[in-house]
Design a protein around this motif. Sequence first.
Motif, short mmCIF file in Angstrom:
data_model
loop_
_atom_site.label_atom_id
_atom_site.label_comp_id
_atom_site.label_asym_id
_atom_site.label_seq_id
_atom_site.Cartn_x
_atom_site.Cartn_y
_atom_site.Cartn_z
N ILE A 194 2.55 -8.19 -1.59
CA ILE A 194 4.11 -8.41 -1.55
C ILE A 194 4.47 -9.99 -1.64
CG2 ILE A 194 6.14 -8.34 0.01
CD1 ILE A 194 5.07 -5.84 1.10
N GLN A 223 0.96 2.38 8.22
CA GLN A 223 0.81 1.16 8.05
C GLN A 223 2.26 0.59 8.37
OE1 GLN A 223 -1.45 -0.69 5.40
NE2 GLN A 223 -2.65 0.83 6.37
N TRP A 252 -1.79 -5.11 0.75
CA TRP A 252 -0.73 -4.95 0.20
C TRP A 252 0.42 -5.90 0.72
CZ3 TRP A 252 2.66 -4.00 3.80
CH2 TRP A 252 2.47 -3.24 5.07
N TRP A 253 -0.14 -6.32 1.65
CA TRP A 253 1.01 -7.55 2.52
C TRP A 253 0.88 -8.83 1.48
CZ3 TRP A 253 3.60 -6.43 6.93
CH2 TRP A 253 4.36 -7.43 7.50
N LEU A 284 -4.67 -8.90 7.69
CA LEU A 284 -3.57 -8.42 7.14
C LEU A 284 -4.10 -7.22 6.29
CD1 LEU A 284 -0.91 -11.08 6.57
CD2 LEU A 284 -0.65 -9.13 8.13
N TYR A 288 1.70 -2.35 10.96
CA TYR A 288 1.97 -3.65 10.49
C TYR A 288 3.28 -4.21 10.54
CZ TYR A 288 -2.84 -3.62 8.90
OH TYR A 288 -4.24 -3.52 9.02
N MET A 289 4.35 -3.20 10.29
CA MET A 289 5.80 -3.93 9.98
C MET A 289 6.40 -3.52 11.33
SD MET A 289 6.75 -2.00 6.56
CE MET A 289 5.38 -1.95 5.09
N TYR A 295 -8.12 -10.46 4.28
CA TYR A 295 -7.17 -9.22 4.12
C TYR A 295 -8.14 -7.92 4.19
CZ TYR A 295 -4.09 -12.93 2.87
OH TYR A 295 -3.35 -14.05 3.19
#
Lengths: 290, 500
Positions: A37, B224, A33-34, A30, B228-229, B23
């Motif tokens: 959060i 992003q 920044w995830w 991931l 990712y979202m 990450y």
Amino acid sequence: MPTKIEKDAITGKTTTGHEWDGIKELNTPLPKWWLYILYACIAWAAVWAIIYPSFPGLSGHFRGTSNWTQRQAIAEDMARARAEQAPFLDRIRAASLDEVRQNPDLLTYAMAGGRVAFADNCSACHGSGGQGARGGFPALVDDDWIWGGSLETIHSIILHGIRNTQDPDARISQMPAYGGGVLSRAQINDVAEHVLSQSGRSTDVAAAGRGAVVYAENCVACHGEKGEGVRDVGGPRLNDPIWLYGGTKAEIVAQIANPRMGVMPPWAGRLDEATMKMLAVYVHTLGGGE
Amino acid sequence: MDAPTTLKPAAAAVGASAPTPLYAEHVKVYPARVQGRFRNAKWAILLAALVVYYVLPWLRWSRPGAAPDQLLLVDLAGRRFYLGPIVIWQDELYFVTGLLILAAVALFLVTSLFGRVWCGYACPQTVWTDLYMWVERRIEGDRNARMRLDQGARNGAWWSKKLAKHAVWIGIAAATGGAFILYFGDAPTMLGDILTGRAGSWTYAFLGILTFTTYALAGWAREQVCTYMCPWPRFQGAMLDENSLIVTYRGWRGEPRAKHKQGEAWDDRGDCVDCRQCVNVCPTGIDIRDGQQLECIGCGLCVDACDAIMDKVGRPRGLIALDTLAHMQTAEAACAALPPGPARQEAGATATADRRIIRPRTLIYAGVLGAVSLAMLVVFLTRSTTELAVLRDRAPVYIALSDGSVRNNFTVKLWNKGYAEPTHALAVEGLAGAIVAVVGAPDERPVLSTRADGVTAHRVHVTAPAGSRLPESTPVRFVVRDERGQIVVASDSVFLAPKR
């Protein structure tokens, strides 16, 4: 801790080291920044826990810096609702019952407000729709009224009630007990037949004829010559198909011999003036209002 | 694809002894300026989208009474949706559901035909990111200048450029959030209230939230969001097949890739000169030569970049192109046995595959689209401006009256979606001799008043005369007529009576 981190031959990625029944998870990282959060949410929760009631303690719970409580929140909501209702309630308080009924705005408001108040206070005895209940709880939707069905009468009965000891202005009526020797069993049977004959249901003409004499001596004052009832004294009408304590002969005999009489409490002092007015208008619009 | 490909940076790191971290660090993308057909189309759609977005709430439409004079308005407090002459009430929310279904199916159809054109051209994330990148380029310069600026010293020039860029970004974000709010209230009044500080706290809260999300998503998150979202790249694979248009690199033509000096022969090599222009212009920072990827939004800017290079080196355009997988595979098969060179180029270029536009997938999507559109049209054209609901009282189910007659009570609600206030006549059919009384009406006559653009609820008493000998349940019909006696609306109910 995952230990067997391998390189996957097909994708060229490493695994996370977790394995379930031979199924391995590829490491698809991931973005950082995830993760941040998630940290931000944890920080938010910490601040939230300080501002609002959160942790249990030995003597009560931590109340939070804002002192917020659900109880207070609902009290504020109720106060706001009352403030919004106030203009209407003030107008209803100032208006006469007839003015409320004539004004479409007030009528709509009173019917809605009355329905709520009725459900809270009256429906236990008179039914959710005013249909009454067996055993002496009068229906309010029909056109058969013991004391009268005008707006004023309904309002006054709501205020003072019936046969209660709390309110000196309560309406009182008393059906004497004719059993226990006042009238003989045969006389009671005869007068019951006569009462049935008033709504055309008597099966024994001779008994009804004998009962007419007893009726004239004992019952006419309150129930009227033809059983039409006398509203001034609260004597129920007998010549219609609507019965407070049941309309079979056995039930009529029981009511003559050993009468039951219902009680209604006074509502003045318990409900405010505007609510009782709305209740009167609501009951009046149920269908039987005169 | 058999063609050799360069490893992606993330994959290249694998193989070292250190495991991949859990990450991933964010690698900033510096898209370079590009010109061409796809870029022009992207500018045109961007301009059109922004104009529609900012102008729409300002268009007026005159309506009678107190109704707002805004062409398009979502009135949340009043539970109304206004679009020109059309007013949708909250009980007709299915029109909105229908529109959302249409939008989804249209997206499926377009994707199965043309690939991710929504992602590349019309998605708000793409439009605003593009706008933000344009601002960035005007202030900080093109790709190389921006990279130098970020790697250089934090001097006065750095500060002034960054401050200017973020100021303009926040300005655009505020205008974006502000314009969104204008769809939910009278635009001129609302803008005045916002600017003079008279708007409500919720208005400012939403303005702040939307400003923040626009600034964060278009300025910082950018690709992003898509990678990712957004759920859409995840399941669009179900809409794409070998006949959908996608952005492709023609490996059979490009490989083996190598630098090329002017005057060198093109034999024994592919057309790709490995200039990396396709990577430099990519808004998501990927290398299209690695094949189809989740990150690719299908905008085609790499096609523009590559075409410009091919023109310069004197090779035919279309090394990167919008193509179908079916055609790609035919061309690859034709080239497979041939060594790099003119023969292979010729074989690949002449390989053809029919592009099947009509296929079960597109037929089903088009069919659903047509069916839902038709259903919505029929429902819309047959909708009435007056609606009737008849609610029987459940307690009591019936009322026996002293003269032997039977009464049922009803609540009758009339929706009046027009702006006139007619009084309608009410009749109850199917019950001989029925007496209908409306509480609150003059003399309790059977007339129903209406309220402009509102609902009226009436208490109605229906009495069947004594001796009607009714069955326990009698079907009845409540009929509402206008002053000329025409039936406006009707509704069925039942009349209940005691068991005989």
